[in-house]
Design an enzyme around this catalytic site. Structure first.
Site, PDB file in Angstrom:
ATOM      1  N   GLU A  88       0.846  -1.187   0.000  1.00  0.00           N
ATOM      2  CA  GLU A  88       0.000   0.000   0.000  1.00  0.00           C
ATOM      3  C   GLU A  88       0.891   1.251   0.000  1.00  0.00           C
ATOM      4  O   GLU A  88       1.945   1.269   0.627  1.00  0.00           O
ATOM      5  CB  GLU A  88      -0.871  -0.019   1.265  1.00  0.00           C
ATOM      6  CG  GLU A  88      -1.763   1.193   1.450  1.00  0.00           C
ATOM      7  CD  GLU A  88      -2.430   1.206   2.820  1.00  0.00           C
ATOM      8  OE1 GLU A  88      -3.525   1.778   2.938  1.00  0.00           O
ATOM      9  OE2 GLU A  88      -1.838   0.650   3.783  1.00  0.00           O
ATOM     10  N   CYS A 107      -4.536  -3.151   3.963  1.00  0.00           N
ATOM     11  CA  CYS A 107      -4.247  -2.699   5.323  1.00  0.00           C
ATOM     12  C   CYS A 107      -5.251  -3.216   6.341  1.00  0.00           C
ATOM     13  O   CYS A 107      -5.439  -4.413   6.485  1.00  0.00           O
ATOM     14  CB  CYS A 107      -4.145  -1.173   5.349  1.00  0.00           C
ATOM     15  SG  CYS A 107      -3.252  -0.531   6.792  1.00  0.00           S
ATOM     16  N   LYS A 133     -10.016   0.211  -2.103  1.00  0.00           N
ATOM     17  CA  LYS A 133     -10.260  -0.141  -0.700  1.00  0.00           C
ATOM     18  C   LYS A 133     -11.707   0.163  -0.323  1.00  0.00           C
ATOM     19  O   LYS A 133     -12.187   1.274  -0.505  1.00  0.00           O
ATOM     20  CB  LYS A 133      -9.295   0.624   0.203  1.00  0.00           C
ATOM     21  CG  LYS A 133      -9.350   0.212   1.672  1.00  0.00           C
ATOM     22  CD  LYS A 133      -8.270   0.938   2.461  1.00  0.00           C
ATOM     23  CE  LYS A 133      -8.220   0.463   3.906  1.00  0.00           C
ATOM     24  NZ  LYS A 133      -7.163   1.155   4.679  1.00  0.00           N
TER      25      LYS A 133
END
Length: 543
Positions: A298, A411, A361
């Site tokens: 990321e 994440c 995301k």
């Protein structure tokens, strides 16, 4: 409530024959505090997984036969002493106030758990006093309450914050394999059931006296706790038997840690490009095997490579040099879609302007990637206006990267059961977690890696974690890892993983175990309410 048969102002609450008195308030406070410390010790970086059931037992002892307000306070003490140090990585660069507010909010959930645990007391106290038997619904209800608390905390407020779930402390535990049968909720339930059984043994043992028959229930509880751990070993672990793929994870590192890690965005991108080109040079020289695919973390490119030709050409150059597709973590900027945190697939030989596969995301982190209640939050931290609201994606992260269909998770999304499950249900043959730990520390990275290990077992998929600064690693359905990198150190790690299309029982059941166990918690509270209204047998502390 106070029993109407009790004297108006007793020196200490009375108890029925054979029933242990509640702990003195000072002892209950110390026990609740010890529960918080024990739960903390179970999590990385300490990793004493066996401390988690001890923490559950300690909190159960502290709140037993207390009034609701006392249970609430004692649970809050446990939560505060657990979450405040566990989440200390959140204050490294934002100051103490946001960290403490988050810790207090999370501790309130354990406060509710403490109050609920106190309410369950009649389920244990209602029993056959002649042989100290009965009350077996109590440890089951206590364990279900822990699972229900995690269900609530994972969804509220602002989409929830599942960090610190009991299951995430079990990455090196024999109980981890239960994830393959019922996911994180079943692991939490098993760990907390063992703890509740230990608490049951202590409470029953306190009333043993001279009658040897009274020793049977506490000894039975200990045997039952051991049986839970033993039964967990019967759960089969998946063994990916599909095609082998050779994967490189590039940890390019950043110029400096902190909120301004990406102030030198070009330097971060260059680090990952140069490390990948160097790997390509080794492949050409015959000193390294060519990977089938490469994974960058990321924020590897916070320069939008789809709108900035220079950034796009650099990534294309790296893909051409290594001769393999690269899964790139990038931040995208567009007037139409706003700011997106995305995973992009760059194939070798791509022409400038060619479309790329993209995963956006789906769960931007509140107060980090999106700012709810911005005007109020601004009163808490001056860093609020550094946060740009990111646009959430709507589709699971299922991407074709070379020979593999990758389930991409970005994440903190790895903490959410449904987000990871969707990638597997959508066809992900392995799980890739792209993350950026440059604003945190090694403890946070290790806590996150523990989640990756659980997801690998849960879904029977080989998995990897790619971080800008570490820890990057590969994880397997056995719970093992390989290739763990050092924190804040550039590295390239390679491993052969196997693809899988099989679905574990946990994947097939989905959220069913969590809903069943949460329903069991509600049933336990209802049963305790019924007992209280019918018999009111428990004499509780005034405080």
């Amino acid at each position: 409530m106070v029993d109407t048969q009790t004297p108006a102002a007793p020196a200490a609450p009375s108890a029925q024959p054979g029933q242990p008195r509640p702990l003195p308030l000072w002892a209950a406070l110390l026990t609740a505090a010890a529960a918080g410390g024990a739960m903390l010790a179970a999590f990385p970086p300490y990793g004493l997984w066996w401390a988690a059931p001890i923490a559950v037992a300690l909190l159960a002892l502290a709140v037993h036969r207390r009034r609701l307000r006392a249970g609430l306070g004692l649970g809050f003490v446990t939560g505060l002493l657990f979450f405040t140090p566990l989440l200390s990585w959140t204050n490294l660069h934002t100051g103490a106030v946001p960290w403490l507010l988050l810790s207090v909010m999370e501790a309130l959930y354990l406060g509710l758990l403490g109050a609920a645990g106190a309410w369950l007391s009649p389920l244990l106290d209602r029993r056959d006093l002649r042989c100290n038997a009965g009350g077996w619904a109590w440890p089951v209800a206590v364990a279900a309450l822990w699972t229900g608390q995690e269900w609530l905390r994972s969804r509220t407020p602002f989409g929830g914050f599942p960090w610190g779930r009991v299951a995430f402390s079990q990455d090196t535990s024999p109980l981890l394999r239960l994830a393959a049968a019922g996911g994180a909720p079943l692991v939490t339930f098993a760990v907390t059931l063992i703890g509740a059984l230990l608490g049951y043994a202590v409470l029953r043992g306190a009333g043993v006296g001279p009658d040897p028959r009274r020793a049977v229930p506490p000894l039975t509880a200990v045997v039952a706790a051991l049986a839970v751990a033993g039964l967990a070993q019967l759960v089969p672990l998946a063994k990916p038997a599909g095609k082998a793929v050779y994967i490189a994870v590039v940890q390019g590192n950043v110029p400096r840690l902190g909120l301004d890690f990406n102030a030198q965005r070009r330097a971060v991108l260059d680090n990952h490009v140069n490390a990948t080109i160097a790997l390509g040079d080794r492949v050409k020289a015959g000193t390294a095997r060519r990977p089938d695919l490469v994974v960058w973390p990321e924020n590897a490119s916070d320069i939008d490579p789809l709108r900035n030709p220079d950034a796009g050409q650099l990534i294309d150059r790296a893909a051409d040099a290594v001769g393999a597709p690269i899964l790139v973590g990038a931040v995208l900027y567009s007037p139409e879609t706003g700011v997106e945190n995305a995973g992009l697939v760059f194939n070798p030989g791509r022409e400038l302007g060619d479309p790329v596969q993209k995963y956006v995301k789906r769960h931007p982190v509140p107060f980090a990637e999106t700012m709810p209640l911005r005007s109020i939050a601004r009163l808490v931290s001056k860093e609020v206006d550094r946060v740009t609201d990111m646009t959430a994606g709507s589709r699971p992260g299922v991407l074709s990267v070379g020979p593999a269909t990758v389930g991409d998770v970005i994440c903190f999304e790895v903490a959410y059961d449904d987000i990871v499950r969707d990638t597997v249900d959508g066809g992900g043959q392995l799980i890739a977690v792209q993350t950026n730990n440059a604003t945190f520390d090694e403890a946070e990275a290790r806590q996150q890696l523990a989640m990756v290990r659980l997801r690998a077992v849960e879904h029977g998929r080989d998995a990897l974690m790619a971080s800008t600064v570490g820890i990057s690693a590969f994880a397997y359905p056995t719970g093992a890892t390989s290739g763990e990198t050092q924190f804040n150190t550039p590295a390239v790690v390679l491993a052969e993983l196997h693809l899988s299309n099989r679905r574990t029982l946990a994947t097939r059941l989905g959220a069913v175990p969590e809903y069943v166990l949460t329903g069991l918690a509600v049933a336990g509270l209802a049963a305790a309410t019924w007992v209280r209204r019918r018999r009111r047998p428990v004499v509780e502390e005034e405080s």
